[in-house]
Write a protein that holds these residues in place. Structure first.
Motif, PDB file in Angstrom:
ATOM      1  N   LEU A 153       0.862  -1.180   0.000  1.00  0.00           N
ATOM      2  CA  LEU A 153       0.000   0.000   0.000  1.00  0.00           C
ATOM      3  C   LEU A 153       0.903   1.237   0.000  1.00  0.00           C
ATOM      4  CD1 LEU A 153      -2.859   1.114   0.046  1.00  0.00           C
ATOM      5  CD2 LEU A 153      -2.900   0.781   2.521  1.00  0.00           C
ATOM      6  N   ALA A 154       1.680   1.343  -1.080  1.00  0.00           N
ATOM      7  CA  ALA A 154       2.744   2.344  -1.141  1.00  0.00           C
ATOM      8  C   ALA A 154       2.195   3.772  -1.186  1.00  0.00           C
ATOM      9  CB  ALA A 154       3.621   2.092  -2.359  1.00  0.00           C
ATOM     10  N   VAL A 155       2.794   4.639  -0.388  1.00  0.00           N
ATOM     11  CA  VAL A 155       2.538   6.070  -0.426  1.00  0.00           C
ATOM     12  C   VAL A 155       3.532   6.666  -1.430  1.00  0.00           C
ATOM     13  CG1 VAL A 155       2.599   8.208   0.903  1.00  0.00           C
ATOM     14  CG2 VAL A 155       1.787   6.093   1.980  1.00  0.00           C
ATOM     15  N   PRO A 156       3.060   7.371  -2.444  1.00  0.00           N
ATOM     16  CA  PRO A 156       3.995   7.958  -3.403  1.00  0.00           C
ATOM     17  C   PRO A 156       5.059   8.797  -2.688  1.00  0.00           C
ATOM     18  CG  PRO A 156       1.745   8.191  -4.203  1.00  0.00           C
ATOM     19  CD  PRO A 156       1.655   7.671  -2.785  1.00  0.00           C
ATOM     20  N   ARG A 157       6.312   8.500  -2.993  1.00  0.00           N
ATOM     21  CA  ARG A 157       7.457   9.208  -2.417  1.00  0.00           C
ATOM     22  C   ARG A 157       7.505   9.074  -0.891  1.00  0.00           C
ATOM     23  NH1 ARG A 157       5.551  14.235  -3.981  1.00  0.00           N
ATOM     24  NH2 ARG A 157       7.125  15.212  -2.691  1.00  0.00           N
ATOM     25  N   GLY A 158       6.900   8.005  -0.377  1.00  0.00           N
ATOM     26  CA  GLY A 158       6.872   7.807   1.070  1.00  0.00           C
ATOM     27  C   GLY A 158       8.251   7.680   1.688  1.00  0.00           C
ATOM     28  N   ASP A 159       9.202   7.184   0.919  1.00  0.00           N
ATOM     29  CA  ASP A 159      10.562   7.043   1.433  1.00  0.00           C
ATOM     30  C   ASP A 159      11.224   8.385   1.712  1.00  0.00           C
ATOM     31  OD1 ASP A 159      10.423   7.385  -1.373  1.00  0.00           O
ATOM     32  OD2 ASP A 159      12.398   6.489  -1.663  1.00  0.00           O
ATOM     33  N   GLU A 160      10.694   9.467   1.158  1.00  0.00           N
ATOM     34  CA  GLU A 160      11.283  10.796   1.371  1.00  0.00           C
ATOM     35  C   GLU A 160      11.119  11.300   2.800  1.00  0.00           C
ATOM     36  OE1 GLU A 160       9.670  13.408  -1.589  1.00  0.00           O
ATOM     37  OE2 GLU A 160      10.597  12.292  -3.249  1.00  0.00           O
ATOM     38  N   VAL A 161      10.280  10.654   3.603  1.00  0.00           N
ATOM     39  CA  VAL A 161      10.119  11.095   4.994  1.00  0.00           C
ATOM     40  C   VAL A 161      11.258  10.611   5.880  1.00  0.00           C
ATOM     41  CG1 VAL A 161       7.602  11.099   4.727  1.00  0.00           C
ATOM     42  CG2 VAL A 161       8.713   9.155   5.860  1.00  0.00           C
ATOM     43  N   ILE A 162      11.998   9.614   5.423  1.00  0.00           N
ATOM     44  CA  ILE A 162      12.967   8.952   6.309  1.00  0.00           C
ATOM     45  C   ILE A 162      14.127   9.861   6.689  1.00  0.00           C
ATOM     46  CG2 ILE A 162      14.598   7.037   6.487  1.00  0.00           C
ATOM     47  CD1 ILE A 162      12.597   5.411   4.754  1.00  0.00           C
ATOM     48  N   ALA A 163      14.742  10.531   5.731  1.00  0.00           N
ATOM     49  CA  ALA A 163      15.896  11.385   6.061  1.00  0.00           C
ATOM     50  C   ALA A 163      15.525  12.499   7.040  1.00  0.00           C
ATOM     51  CB  ALA A 163      16.532  11.943   4.791  1.00  0.00           C
ATOM     52  N   PRO A 164      14.445  13.256   6.803  1.00  0.00           N
ATOM     53  CA  PRO A 164      14.115  14.286   7.807  1.00  0.00           C
ATOM     54  C   PRO A 164      13.736  13.689   9.163  1.00  0.00           C
ATOM     55  CG  PRO A 164      12.488  14.283   6.021  1.00  0.00           C
ATOM     56  CD  PRO A 164      13.591  13.374   5.608  1.00  0.00           C
ATOM     57  N   LEU A 165      13.049  12.551   9.168  1.00  0.00           N
ATOM     58  CA  LEU A 165      12.730  11.928  10.456  1.00  0.00           C
ATOM     59  C   LEU A 165      13.997  11.491  11.177  1.00  0.00           C
ATOM     60  CD1 LEU A 165       9.545   9.833   9.629  1.00  0.00           C
ATOM     61  CD2 LEU A 165       9.691  11.836  11.131  1.00  0.00           C
ATOM     62  N   ASN A 166      14.964  10.962  10.461  1.00  0.00           N
ATOM     63  CA  ASN A 166      16.218  10.571  11.107  1.00  0.00           C
ATOM     64  C   ASN A 166      16.911  11.766  11.753  1.00  0.00           C
ATOM     65  OD1 ASN A 166      16.085   7.822  10.673  1.00  0.00           O
ATOM     66  ND2 ASN A 166      17.218   7.892   8.751  1.00  0.00           N
ATOM     67  N   ARG A 167      16.824  12.931  11.127  1.00  0.00           N
ATOM     68  CA  ARG A 167      17.424  14.127  11.742  1.00  0.00           C
ATOM     69  C   ARG A 167      16.691  14.496  13.035  1.00  0.00           C
ATOM     70  NH1 ARG A 167      18.195  15.091   6.198  1.00  0.00           N
ATOM     71  NH2 ARG A 167      16.317  16.350   5.888  1.00  0.00           N
ATOM     72  N   TRP A 168      15.360  14.381  13.023  1.00  0.00           N
ATOM     73  CA  TRP A 168      14.605  14.653  14.248  1.00  0.00           C
ATOM     74  C   TRP A 168      14.900  13.602  15.309  1.00  0.00           C
ATOM     75  CZ3 TRP A 168      12.641  19.074  15.617  1.00  0.00           C
ATOM     76  CH2 TRP A 168      12.290  20.003  14.630  1.00  0.00           C
ATOM     77  N   ILE A 169      15.025  12.349  14.907  1.00  0.00           N
ATOM     78  CA  ILE A 169      15.381  11.288  15.857  1.00  0.00           C
ATOM     79  C   ILE A 169      16.709  11.622  16.538  1.00  0.00           C
ATOM     80  CG2 ILE A 169      16.167   8.883  16.014  1.00  0.00           C
ATOM     81  CD1 ILE A 169      14.028   8.252  13.820  1.00  0.00           C
ATOM     82  N   GLU A 170      17.691  12.052  15.763  1.00  0.00           N
ATOM     83  CA  GLU A 170      19.001  12.408  16.325  1.00  0.00           C
ATOM     84  C   GLU A 170      18.858  13.527  17.344  1.00  0.00           C
ATOM     85  OE1 GLU A 170      21.664  13.365  13.120  1.00  0.00           O
ATOM     86  OE2 GLU A 170      21.430  11.387  12.199  1.00  0.00           O
ATOM     87  N   ARG A 171      18.061  14.551  17.012  1.00  0.00           N
ATOM     88  CA  ARG A 171      17.887  15.683  17.928  1.00  0.00           C
ATOM     89  C   ARG A 171      17.210  15.238  19.222  1.00  0.00           C
ATOM     90  NH1 ARG A 171      14.935  20.596  16.209  1.00  0.00           N
ATOM     91  NH2 ARG A 171      16.076  21.485  17.941  1.00  0.00           N
ATOM     92  N   PHE A 172      16.141  14.442  19.099  1.00  0.00           N
ATOM     93  CA  PHE A 172      15.424  14.000  20.293  1.00  0.00           C
ATOM     94  C   PHE A 172      16.299  13.086  21.139  1.00  0.00           C
ATOM     95  CE2 PHE A 172      11.783  16.010  18.572  1.00  0.00           C
ATOM     96  CZ  PHE A 172      10.896  16.163  19.631  1.00  0.00           C
TER      97      PHE A 172
END
Length: 190
Positions: free
Chosen positions: A27-46
């Motif tokens: 059930l692919a979200v178009p360009r769904g993989d593009e959320v990973i890099a910004p989320l990883n930056r937020w994960i690092e900050r948190f």
């Protein structure tokens, strides 16, 4: 991001970044993989700030009510214990992240990370009052998680670089984003 300092009471909520929602998934979200890099930056900050991180996931039984074979609108996806239900390999969730499984009973669907889970209780125990929310999909699980969070009294920072929409109807994602902001979420640009 430096203009938005984190503080005690902040929590990161990552919504459904699972293989079945990424390109090539059931059930692919178009360009769904593009959320990973910004989320990883937020994960690092948190993680660096010692603040809590939560990750919601669909965790469906094989006969879940949302599946077309049971009369639901979706193809089978995120069946518990399958590779499609796993978090994206590139998502760098720390070992201390709290995983929230939702829609794990055949008869109950849940778009919100709060629906039928203990997410609210866990956030309260952690002293959270402002949630930073990103993930998949803008027009379904992110929208409903944000609306429930606002209804429960949390402040919500919507991580706009870290959301993508299914857009079953063209513009669904834009409408969902506008609805979240109108309800009180604050857009957090990266």
């Amino acid at each position: 991001m430096a203009a938005h300092p984190l503080a005690p009471g902040d929590a990161l909520v990552i919504v459904d970044v699972q293989n079945d929602f990424l390109p090539g998934g059931r059930l692919a979200v178009p360009r769904g993989d593009e959320v990973i890099a910004p989320l990883n930056r937020w994960i690092e900050r948190f993680a660096a700030a010692g603040l809590p991180i939560y990750a919601t996931r669909d965790w469906h039984p094989a006969d879940h009510c949302s599946f077309a074979a049971q009369g639901g609108p979706w193809p089978p996806h995120c069946v518990a214990e399958t590779p499609g239900a796993a978090f994206a390999d590139a998502l760098r969730l720390p070992s201390g992240a709290t995983v929230i499984s939702k829609a794990a009973r055949p008869e109950a669907d849940a778009y919100s990370g709060f629906a039928g889970t203990d997410l609210h209780e866990r956030l309260r125990q952690a002293g959270a009052h402002r949630l930073f929310v990103g993930g998949l999909a803008t027009d379904y699980c992110v929208l409903n998680t944000v609306k429930d969070a606002l209804g429960l009294g949390y402040g919500v920072a919507l991580l706009t670089a870290a959301i993508r929409a299914v857009d079953v109807q063209p513009g669904d994602g834009d409408r969902a984003r506008a609805e979240m902001l109108a309800a009180g979420a604050v857009a957090m640009e990266e």
